[in-house]
Structure formats: structure tokens, C-alpha cells
Design an enzyme around this catalytic site. Structure first.
Site, mmCIF file in Angstrom:
data_model
loop_
_atom_site.group_PDB
_atom_site.id
_atom_site.type_symbol
_atom_site.label_atom_id
_atom_site.label_comp_id
_atom_site.label_asym_id
_atom_site.label_seq_id
_atom_site.Cartn_x
_atom_site.Cartn_y
_atom_site.Cartn_z
ATOM 1 N NE ARG A 185 -4.414 1.353 1.850
ATOM 2 C CZ ARG A 185 -4.635 1.944 0.553
ATOM 3 N NH1 ARG A 185 -5.295 1.977 -0.168
ATOM 4 N NH2 ARG A 185 -3.590 2.710 0.361
ATOM 5 C CG ASP A 224 -4.786 5.293 3.191
ATOM 6 O OD1 ASP A 224 -4.936 4.662 4.400
ATOM 7 O OD2 ASP A 224 -3.867 5.647 2.849
ATOM 8 C CB CYS A 253 -1.058 -0.157 1.234
ATOM 9 S SG CYS A 253 -0.311 0.216 2.815
#
Length: 158
Positions: free
Chosen positions: A19, A130, A13
């Protein structure tokens, strides 16, 4: 011979604090529970250098603790070597995918299959948003998406 049966996955990410460490921890738990962890090399990384050396976001850690999933990770940025050594690089959104594809073009020996983790979601939620600017429920959403996607990915890759 055992070396050949080992597979590898890198979850990616933007910052490697929300994440991707959640996805990494979820996947580690899945392969551990199925007694196949010795067949997998699992890690996570960032496309950016913003958070290098930092632990996962405390809200993500709390979420994982609630679900009884161990999480220990220090943020790092993806390297050229990662593209050459991982079988799969699974990312969270289109921006990650663009960054990874651009970086992979600079690596002659790229063997990794680069995909969105969400492409494995049985509920067809392609993007894992996100949660950094969100709240605890946003982290829970990421966790649930990661569980669904990691299960489906493991099923296909196993």
C-alpha cells in the site's frame, strides 16, 4: 526561503511493499504532473521490520505499470527521525495508526501530523485494506483509493 515552502509526506503501511509504495508513487506522479515536485519531499516506510530491503510486491508493480506510474522503492522501517522531519505521516489502517501513535510518543521532537490516508477519501472509505493475501483486483482497489485520497490530500495541503 524556498526551504520553508517545502512540505513533506511519508506514507506508511505494515510492510512497505504493497500500500505505502503505491501511495508514494501515486503522490509523486501527482506533484510531478502539477510541476510542484520540487516543493515536496515524498517517501514511504513500514511500521514493521518484516520486509526491509525488499522491492514492492510484483502485483503492485504490475498495477502501477498498467497505469503508467513509475515505481521504484526499497522497503524500509520508519525511524525516530521521520517523526521529527516529516510534516505528514499518512497510514493505511487502524493498526498502522496505533503503531505510529505509540512510536511517536517516544519521540520528543515529533512534528508530524499522523493521520489515516483514507480520511481524505471523498468516497469516505477510511481504511485502505492490505491486498497482500488478495489478487490483482485488490491491488487495483488500493490504487484507486490512493488516487482519490492523494488528490484530496494534495488539494488540502498545497
Amino acid at each position: 526561503m524556498a526551504e520553508q515552502s517545502t512540505k513533506s509526506v511519508l506514507f506508511v503501511c505494515l510492510g512497505n511493499i504493497c500500500r505505502s509504495p503505491i501511495a508514494e508513487a501515486v503522490f509523486r506522479k501527482l506533484v510531478t504532473d502539477q510541476n510542484i515536485s520540487e516543493n515536496w519531499r515524498v517517501d514511504s516506510a513500514a511500521t514493521s521490520g518484516y520486509e526491509i530491503g525488499n522491492p514492492p510486491d510484483y502485483r503492485g508493480q504490475s498495477c502501477m505499470k498498467r497505469h503508467g506510474i513509475p515505481m521504484s522503492h526499497v522497503a524500509r522501517q520508519i525511524t525516530r527521525e521521520d517523526f521529527a522531519t516529516f510534516d505528514y505521516i499518512l497510514c493505511m489502517d487502524e493498526s498502522n495508526l496505533r503503531d505510529l501513535n505509540r512510536k511517536s510518543n517516544q519521540v520528543k521532537t515529533c512534528k508530524a501530523k499522523i493521520e489515516l490516508l483514507g480520511s481524505y477519501d471523498p468516497q469516505k472509505q477510511l481504511i485502505i485494506e492490505d491486498p497482500y493475501y488478495g489478487n490483482d483486483s485488490d491491488f487495483e482497489t488500493v490504487y484507486q483509493q490512493c488516487v482519490r485520497c492523494c488528490r484530496a490530500f494534495l488539494e488540502k495541503a498545497h
